[in-house]
Design an enzyme around this catalytic site. Structure first.
Site, PDB file in Angstrom:
ATOM      1  CG  HIS A   1      -1.945   1.082   1.187  1.00 49.48           C
ATOM      2  ND1 HIS A   1      -2.741   1.305   0.087  1.00 49.48           N
ATOM      3  CD2 HIS A   1      -2.302   2.015   2.104  1.00 49.48           C
ATOM      4  CE1 HIS A   1      -3.544   2.333   0.334  1.00 49.48           C
ATOM      5  NE2 HIS A   1      -3.297   2.779   1.549  1.00 49.48           N
TER       6      HIS A   1
ATOM      7  CG  HIS B   1      -3.060   6.409   2.657  1.00 47.59           C
ATOM      8  ND1 HIS B   1      -3.802   5.295   2.993  1.00 47.59           N
ATOM      9  CD2 HIS B   1      -2.873   7.089   3.825  1.00 47.59           C
ATOM     10  CE1 HIS B   1      -4.050   5.301   4.292  1.00 47.59           C
ATOM     11  NE2 HIS B   1      -3.508   6.380   4.820  1.00 47.59           N
TER      12      HIS B   1
ATOM     13  CB  CYS C   1      -2.872   2.783  -3.025  1.00 46.55           C
ATOM     14  SG  CYS C   1      -2.006   1.211  -3.238  1.00 46.55           S
TER      15      CYS C   1
END
Length: 232
Positions: free
Chosen positions: A30, A42, A154
């Protein structure tokens, strides 16, 4: 994992850094932009089912929503059921993992040698930190559209914040680009069983290169205000 570790300590972070954390035994990662004061911005889906490290394996993994607390974080106020562009503390981002620095402006040799290249580095160069931060905060306020596993995840968010490059809907590679990739893939095919294995790996490396935002000729540099205006 990366051939050369890019693990970074919290006190080494600088505003504008693109960082990531491995999930589920290095199956996927991530990504986020560090904005200072122990906070990151994010792009995520609800309950932190972040997928989209750019790896084949990441397309089949997800984290269980029951694994994370549903109550707001006492430090940053983040709630695990929230999705979209979010601001959280480092602990909420990591969930017990380690912090790694994404590398920009790497050489072609380094990119091709790294089996997780799309997750840990890119040929593209980063813009100045003040530009990166402006994009991140603007998208925090205005959104980055709907999360999509293959088209907008992401890492796409972090790469856009760092470079201003994005593959717009309907964009296509040029014929010359596709031919170059095909030639590169065919040139890796020797004879024999060992040669077949090498050719498969060589083709895999070419596919990884094909997805690099710094290599793609269908990526467009667009100002964040224009991006939000055109694709709210």
């Amino acid at each position: 994992m990366a051939i050369v570790s890019t693990k970074i300590k919290r006190d080494q972070l600088k505003p504008g850094d693109h960082v990531f954390s491995w999930r589920e035994l290095y199956v996927y990662a991530h990504h986020a932009i560090y904005v200072g004061d122990g906070k990151l911005i994010h792009f995520t889906v609800a309950a932190n089912r972040e997928i989209g490290s750019g790896t084949v394996s990441s397309n089949f993994g997800s984290t269980s929503s029951s694994r994370y607390a549903a109550f707001p974080c006492p430090i940053c106020g983040y709630h695990s059921r929230l999705g979209g562009v979010v601001s959280t503390c480092i602990d909420c981002f990591l969930y017990g993992g380690d912090l790694y620095l994404f590398k920009y402006g790497v050489s072609m040799a380094e990119l091709l040698a790294n089996p997780r290249s799309a997750t840990v580095c890119t040929l593209a160069s980063s813009d100045p930190s003040e530009v990166v931060l402006h994009r991140a905060f603007y998208l925090l306020e205005n959104g980055f559209g709907a999360y999509d596993l293959f088209e907008k995840n992401c890492i796409d968010f972090a790469l856009y914040c760092k470079t201003g490059l994005i593959v717009l809907p309907g964009a296509q590679r040029s014929v010359l680009s596709l031919l170059a990739l095909a030639v590169a893939a065919l040139s890796t095919i020797p004879l024999g069983n060992f040669g077949f294995a090498v050719s498969v790996y060589g083709t895999y490396r070419v596919i990884r290169l094909a997805h690099d935002i710094g290599f793609r000729d269908d990526a467009t540099k667009i100002e964040v205000e224009e991006l939000v205006r055109r694709f709210p």
